[in-house]
Design an enzyme around this catalytic site. Sequence first.
Site, short mmCIF file in Angstrom:
data_model
loop_
_atom_site.label_atom_id
_atom_site.label_comp_id
_atom_site.label_asym_id
_atom_site.label_seq_id
_atom_site.Cartn_x
_atom_site.Cartn_y
_atom_site.Cartn_z
N GLU A 1 -9.33 -6.09 4.03
CA GLU A 1 -9.19 -5.63 3.27
C GLU A 1 -7.49 -6.33 2.13
O GLU A 1 -6.93 -6.79 0.89
CB GLU A 1 -8.57 -4.14 2.76
CG GLU A 1 -9.62 -3.51 3.17
CD GLU A 1 -10.03 -2.06 3.15
OE1 GLU A 1 -9.94 -1.91 4.51
OE2 GLU A 1 -10.37 -0.94 3.09
N ARG B 1 -13.38 14.77 8.03
CA ARG B 1 -14.19 14.92 6.82
C ARG B 1 -15.71 15.62 7.07
O ARG B 1 -16.43 14.89 7.77
CB ARG B 1 -14.03 14.03 5.68
CG ARG B 1 -12.74 13.81 4.84
CD ARG B 1 -12.55 12.91 3.88
NE ARG B 1 -11.63 11.51 4.78
CZ ARG B 1 -11.37 10.30 4.47
NH1 ARG B 1 -12.01 9.76 3.66
NH2 ARG B 1 -10.61 9.84 4.55
N HIS C 1 -13.38 2.20 -0.67
CA HIS C 1 -13.76 1.15 0.37
C HIS C 1 -13.77 0.29 -0.39
O HIS C 1 -14.99 -0.70 0.39
CB HIS C 1 -14.04 1.83 1.84
CG HIS C 1 -13.91 2.68 2.41
ND1 HIS C 1 -15.03 3.97 3.29
CD2 HIS C 1 -12.72 2.95 2.81
CE1 HIS C 1 -13.93 4.13 3.60
NE2 HIS C 1 -12.70 4.13 3.75
N ASN D 1 0.84 -1.13 -0.27
CA ASN D 1 0.10 0.13 0.13
C ASN D 1 1.30 1.32 -0.06
O ASN D 1 1.09 1.76 1.37
CB ASN D 1 -0.57 -0.08 0.91
CG ASN D 1 -1.67 1.18 1.38
OD1 ASN D 1 -2.23 1.92 0.45
ND2 ASN D 1 -2.65 1.24 2.35
N ARG E 1 -2.28 -2.02 -3.76
CA ARG E 1 -3.75 -1.35 -3.05
C ARG E 1 -4.04 -0.41 -3.64
O ARG E 1 -2.77 0.57 -3.55
CB ARG E 1 -3.98 -1.05 -1.86
CG ARG E 1 -5.61 -0.34 -1.90
CD ARG E 1 -5.15 0.02 -0.01
NE ARG E 1 -5.85 0.80 0.30
CZ ARG E 1 -5.95 2.50 0.93
NH1 ARG E 1 -5.75 2.90 1.01
NH2 ARG E 1 -7.95 2.57 1.18
#
Length: 402
Positions: A385, A239, A179, A7, A90
Amino acid sequence: MKVLVVNAGSSSLKYQLFDTSDNSVLAKGICERIGIGGEITHKMSGRPDYKETVEMVDHTEATKVLIRVLTDPEVGCISDMSEIEAVGHRIVHGGAYFSESVRVTDEVIAKLELCRDLAPLHTGAHLMGIRGCIAAMPETPQVLVFDTAFHQTMPDYAYTYPIPYEMAQEYQIRRYGAHGTSHRFVSGEMCKILGRTEGTKIVTCHLGNGSSISAVKDGKVIDTSMGFTPLDGLEMGTRCGGIDPAIVPFIMAKKGFTPDEMSNFMNKECGLLGVSGLSPDCRDLGEAVKAGHKRAALAVNILTYQIKKFIGSYAAAMNGLDAVVFTAGIGENRDEIRAAACRDLDWLGIKLDPEVNERTKKQGDNVCISAPDSRVLVYVIPTNEELVIASDTERIVKEGRI
Ligand code: ADP
């Protein structure tokens, strides 16, 4: 098969080495401060963490360092680089180009370059990570797994924004979601629990620092809360999520913000942090709520109310509901948020078992938290993941697909 899952961020590269024969993680770690110094932290279960400060001018150097550490006789777990049979990357944004994981070719890299506009920081970092791994391991197949891919099944009326059609086409403006790998994993687990995929109606709630909710019908996403970017949808740690678009030019004019400053503000200074004035982290907010902090309570109430509204609207979109799944940091650990989000949804057939819900945190297994007489199953399913990336990589390499 031993698969290295990577990643890559702009100045970091996280990795996990999987043995897919039993899905075990042999080692994991992170290279940090790439380009501005260099530091690797390497973890293996049952051993103390290994840390080394070593110059990493770019992602190729970082990859070489992590291979040296992985093959080190003292701190490593493999004897030779050739034991790594494939690398899975990823990728945050695959635009409308990628609806499934793919093996890296020149054409794939060229398409990924076209996604730069959609997630400039992430895509640039991913490309550096991919090129770094190819340079350090030229013989090893590389596979890309996209956060957006699982959402590509949305119908056009769910992903199209009501702006002039030609403009949306020209600038690739549409709902992409994020996601996806997590929503795919937990909805797949839920389908196994239900014993079928066809005919299932599942709402998956990935609630972490970044949060999104998806409607998954027959194993396919039909809608998701994140949009053109991961800023849309729910209130998150820092956010703002979905707000009236007119607020954007209003604040820009009042504060004299440039577009970049406004974007930074909406990504870093809003959400749970902005409302509470305290913290983006639900652990801190949970404590503050208990101590009577009103704005912490308001920040949490906004989130749980939004989760409830998404569950209700997605049940309407799917014409029914079989299961709700909670996952990620908040979804797996914060029983009070799950309880508040599911409260007064009995009309929809959702009824939690309060005791099981309360004690379900930090567990490694899938746990049913709905009451025995709840028509809709509610589960906590820890996401994984990296495991999806490792399994996709193995499958694609074994199929020999280019
Ligand atoms: P990210 O989206 O960065 O991967 P996480 O999935 O770890 O983040 O989610 C972070 C959120 O989850 C924080 O609000 C934090 O309070 C909460 N969280 C994570 N782990 C725990 C835990 N063990 N106990 C309670 N809350 C947790």
